[in-house]
Motif scaffolding. Structure first.
Motif, PDB file in Angstrom:
ATOM      1  N   ALA A 165     134.126  94.781  27.096  1.00  0.00           N
ATOM      2  CA  ALA A 165     132.757  94.786  26.583  1.00  0.00           C
ATOM      3  C   ALA A 165     132.060  96.104  26.896  1.00  0.00           C
ATOM      4  O   ALA A 165     131.346  96.666  26.043  1.00  0.00           O
ATOM      5  N   ALA A 166     132.264  96.625  28.111  1.00  0.00           N
ATOM      6  CA  ALA A 166     131.661  97.908  28.471  1.00  0.00           C
ATOM      7  C   ALA A 166     132.230  99.038  27.623  1.00  0.00           C
ATOM      8  O   ALA A 166     131.497  99.938  27.185  1.00  0.00           O
ATOM      9  N   ARG A 167     133.550  98.971  27.390  1.00  0.00           N
ATOM     10  CA  ARG A 167     134.178  99.991  26.542  1.00  0.00           C
ATOM     11  C   ARG A 167     133.647  99.929  25.121  1.00  0.00           C
ATOM     12  O   ARG A 167     133.406 100.956  24.478  1.00  0.00           O
ATOM     13  N   ALA A 168     133.430  98.708  24.628  1.00  0.00           N
ATOM     14  CA  ALA A 168     132.898  98.550  23.272  1.00  0.00           C
ATOM     15  C   ALA A 168     131.473  99.086  23.176  1.00  0.00           C
ATOM     16  O   ALA A 168     131.107  99.747  22.196  1.00  0.00           O
ATOM     17  N   ARG A 169     130.656  98.800  24.202  1.00  0.00           N
ATOM     18  CA  ARG A 169     129.284  99.314  24.187  1.00  0.00           C
ATOM     19  C   ARG A 169     129.269 100.831  24.172  1.00  0.00           C
ATOM     20  O   ARG A 169     128.509 101.455  23.427  1.00  0.00           O
ATOM     21  N   LEU A 170     130.134 101.434  25.014  1.00  0.00           N
ATOM     22  CA  LEU A 170     130.219 102.892  25.049  1.00  0.00           C
ATOM     23  C   LEU A 170     130.664 103.437  23.703  1.00  0.00           C
ATOM     24  O   LEU A 170     130.088 104.409  23.188  1.00  0.00           O
ATOM     25  N   TYR A 171     131.692 102.796  23.130  1.00  0.00           N
ATOM     26  CA  TYR A 171     132.219 103.290  21.857  1.00  0.00           C
ATOM     27  C   TYR A 171     131.162 103.240  20.756  1.00  0.00           C
ATOM     28  O   TYR A 171     130.929 104.231  20.057  1.00  0.00           O
ATOM     29  N   TYR A 172     130.513 102.106  20.607  1.00  0.00           N
ATOM     30  CA  TYR A 172     129.563 101.971  19.497  1.00  0.00           C
ATOM     31  C   TYR A 172     128.298 102.793  19.723  1.00  0.00           C
ATOM     32  O   TYR A 172     127.654 103.224  18.763  1.00  0.00           O
ATOM     33  N   THR A 173     127.947 103.037  20.989  1.00  0.00           N
ATOM     34  CA  THR A 173     126.832 103.938  21.255  1.00  0.00           C
ATOM     35  C   THR A 173     127.182 105.353  20.806  1.00  0.00           C
ATOM     36  O   THR A 173     126.391 106.029  20.118  1.00  0.00           O
ATOM     37  N   GLN A 174     128.377 105.812  21.183  1.00  0.00           N
ATOM     38  CA  GLN A 174     128.805 107.148  20.780  1.00  0.00           C
ATOM     39  C   GLN A 174     129.056 107.215  19.277  1.00  0.00           C
ATOM     40  O   GLN A 174     128.768 108.228  18.628  1.00  0.00           O
ATOM     41  N   TRP A 175     129.596 106.138  18.732  1.00  0.00           N
ATOM     42  CA  TRP A 175     129.880 106.100  17.293  1.00  0.00           C
ATOM     43  C   TRP A 175     128.588 106.245  16.486  1.00  0.00           C
ATOM     44  O   TRP A 175     128.549 106.955  15.476  1.00  0.00           O
ATOM     45  N   SER A 176     127.512 105.584  16.935  1.00  0.00           N
ATOM     46  CA  SER A 176     126.241 105.683  16.212  1.00  0.00           C
ATOM     47  C   SER A 176     125.711 107.106  16.228  1.00  0.00           C
ATOM     48  O   SER A 176     125.139 107.580  15.232  1.00  0.00           O
ATOM     49  N   HIS A 177     125.927 107.828  17.349  1.00  0.00           N
ATOM     50  CA  HIS A 177     125.501 109.226  17.398  1.00  0.00           C
ATOM     51  C   HIS A 177     126.379 110.094  16.495  1.00  0.00           C
ATOM     52  O   HIS A 177     125.885 111.047  15.869  1.00  0.00           O
ATOM     53  N   GLN A 178     127.679 109.777  16.427  1.00  0.00           N
ATOM     54  CA  GLN A 178     128.563 110.529  15.546  1.00  0.00           C
ATOM     55  C   GLN A 178     128.130 110.401  14.090  1.00  0.00           C
ATOM     56  O   GLN A 178     128.093 111.385  13.348  1.00  0.00           O
ATOM     57  N   VAL A 179     127.832 109.185  13.676  1.00  0.00           N
ATOM     58  CA  VAL A 179     127.502 108.941  12.274  1.00  0.00           C
ATOM     59  C   VAL A 179     126.228 109.666  11.870  1.00  0.00           C
ATOM     60  O   VAL A 179     126.075 110.078  10.704  1.00  0.00           O
ATOM     61  N   LYS A 180     125.317 109.865  12.810  1.00  0.00           N
ATOM     62  CA  LYS A 180     124.060 110.518  12.467  1.00  0.00           C
ATOM     63  C   LYS A 180     124.262 111.953  11.995  1.00  0.00           C
ATOM     64  O   LYS A 180     123.487 112.454  11.166  1.00  0.00           O
ATOM     65  N   THR A 181     125.305 112.633  12.494  1.00  0.00           N
ATOM     66  CA  THR A 181     125.503 114.039  12.139  1.00  0.00           C
ATOM     67  C   THR A 181     125.814 114.228  10.655  1.00  0.00           C
ATOM     68  O   THR A 181     125.121 114.998   9.979  1.00  0.00           O
ATOM     69  N   PRO A 182     126.844 113.561  10.092  1.00  0.00           N
ATOM     70  CA  PRO A 182     127.066 113.733   8.643  1.00  0.00           C
ATOM     71  C   PRO A 182     125.937 113.179   7.797  1.00  0.00           C
ATOM     72  O   PRO A 182     125.654 113.700   6.714  1.00  0.00           O
ATOM     73  N   LEU A 183     125.261 112.135   8.270  1.00  0.00           N
ATOM     74  CA  LEU A 183     124.121 111.606   7.516  1.00  0.00           C
ATOM     75  C   LEU A 183     122.992 112.631   7.446  1.00  0.00           C
ATOM     76  O   LEU A 183     122.363 112.832   6.396  1.00  0.00           O
ATOM     77  N   ALA A 184     122.740 113.300   8.581  1.00  0.00           N
ATOM     78  CA  ALA A 184     121.706 114.337   8.586  1.00  0.00           C
ATOM     79  C   ALA A 184     122.098 115.497   7.689  1.00  0.00           C
ATOM     80  O   ALA A 184     121.255 116.058   6.968  1.00  0.00           O
ATOM     81  N   ALA A 185     123.397 115.867   7.733  1.00  0.00           N
ATOM     82  CA  ALA A 185     123.852 116.962   6.872  1.00  0.00           C
ATOM     83  C   ALA A 185     123.712 116.597   5.399  1.00  0.00           C
ATOM     84  O   ALA A 185     123.278 117.425   4.577  1.00  0.00           O
ATOM     85  N   LEU A 186     124.054 115.375   5.045  1.00  0.00           N
ATOM     86  CA  LEU A 186     123.899 114.931   3.657  1.00  0.00           C
ATOM     87  C   LEU A 186     122.433 114.940   3.244  1.00  0.00           C
ATOM     88  O   LEU A 186     122.093 115.322   2.109  1.00  0.00           O
TER      89      LEU A 186
END
Length: 329
Positions: free
Chosen positions: A115-136
């Motif tokens: 569960a802790a690993r999943a929280r870390l992953y999805y927190t980082q994943w949400s920050h990753q997704v913001k970069t291409p969205l901002a570029a678009l």
């Protein structure tokens, strides 16, 4: 009285056996004696001995019951070691209970870690997704948007979605593996073709060697690993560089780039969950999850993955695709 009822219920088969034996004894005496006196006296003696034995057994039963009740009460108050007991059967029952509790704790710890690993992953994943969205978003503000640049950002979004899906499949342990003989060249060319916008955007040249090999694997999962490795190679290779894919031997596929390389102190930890290293810290989008997913996927497939690198000399990823020829479809 309730305890006596429990005791009698637990000893009902013994009581039935004693009653059957008494009936047989009465019948045997009836065959050899005209009078019933000897049978009555014998039954009285046997009954008295049985009653004494039953009383002693009931006393031991009650002692074990209260001892177990006391231990149960203690177990509810603290999580330390329970006191020793003298009864061997009760001690064995407590040992079994302890083993079950240890297994429960291990499973709870593993679930908490996941569960802790999943929280870390999805927190980082949400920050990753913001970069291409901002570029678009910035590209769409232009009167004539750059279609190629938008295509690269869409590809990055697709990769992040694929990573999330692969992560969920790995965590759920419901892997739809389908091992078969796959054309390694076709898998590599498919991955390079899918990532072509990234190669073109940085003017990095893919060099394909002799890839004419048939490997026993799951093409979908190995394709995911290839795309992750190639994405890293493009990300950390300066513009104008190259990425070469070739077989080092009959079963080891290598992906060699001309990138910035990895410091020696980072190499032992590149497959750790969330570890980014020196190169990853320079890239704010790095999460240290891609290679960890690759390692878990390769382990699941029965393959191996390793890295060779040095700062300024590029990185070579070795994908050992050998495994026993089982499960061929």
């Amino acid at each position: 009285m309730r305890m006596l009822g429990r005791y009698l219920k637990s000893r009902r088969w013994a009581a039935l056996l004693i009653a059957v034996c008494a009936a047989l004894l009465w019948a045997l005496y009836g065959l050899y004696y005209a009078e019933s006196g000897p049978a009555v006296y014998t039954l009285i003696v046997v009954g008295s001995v049985t009653a004494v034995a039953a009383a002693l057994d009931f006393h031991a039963y009650r002692r074990r019951f209260w001892e177990l009740s006391h231990l149960t009460e203690l177990a509810g108050r603290f999580s330390g070691e329970l006191p020793q007991v003298s009864d061997p059967l009760l001690a064995q029952a407590l040992a079994l209970t302890g083993a079950v509790e240890q297994r429960r704790r291990r499973e709870a710890a593993a679930a908490a870690e996941a569960a802790a690993r999943a929280r870390l992953y999805y927190t980082q994943w949400s920050h990753q997704v913001k970069t291409p969205l901002a570029a678009l978003s910035l590209l769409l503000r232009d009167e004539t948007p750059d279609a190629e640049a938008m295509g690269r950002e869409v590809l990055r979004l697709e990769q992040y979605v694929d990573m999330a899906l692969q992560y969920q499949r790995l965590e759920a342990a419901e892997n739809d593996l389908a091992f078969r003989r796959c054309d390694a060249g076709a898998l590599v060319r498919g991955a390079v073709r899918r990532l072509s916008p990234l190669f073109i955007g940085k003017q990095i040249r893919p060099v394909l060697g002799d890839l004419d090999r048939a490997v026993l694997t799951d093409g979908k999962w190995l394709g995911f690993v290839l795309e992750q490795v190639l994405t890293n190679a493009v990300k950390y290779t300066p513009a104008g560089g190259s990425v070469r894919l070739d077989f080092q031997d009959e079963a080891t596929l290598t992906v060699t780039d001309t990138g910035i390389g990895i410091p020696p102190e980072d190499l032992p930890r590149v497959f750790e969950w969330g570890y980014t290293g020196a190169a990853g810290r320079l890239d704010q989008r790095a999460t240290g999850i891609g290679l960890a997913l690759c390692k878990r996927t390769m382990d699941m497939l029965g393959h191996r993955i390793a890295l060779e690198s040095a700062p300024g000399r590029g990185t070579k990823v070795l994908l050992d695709l050998s495994r026993q020829a089982v499960g061929i479809k």
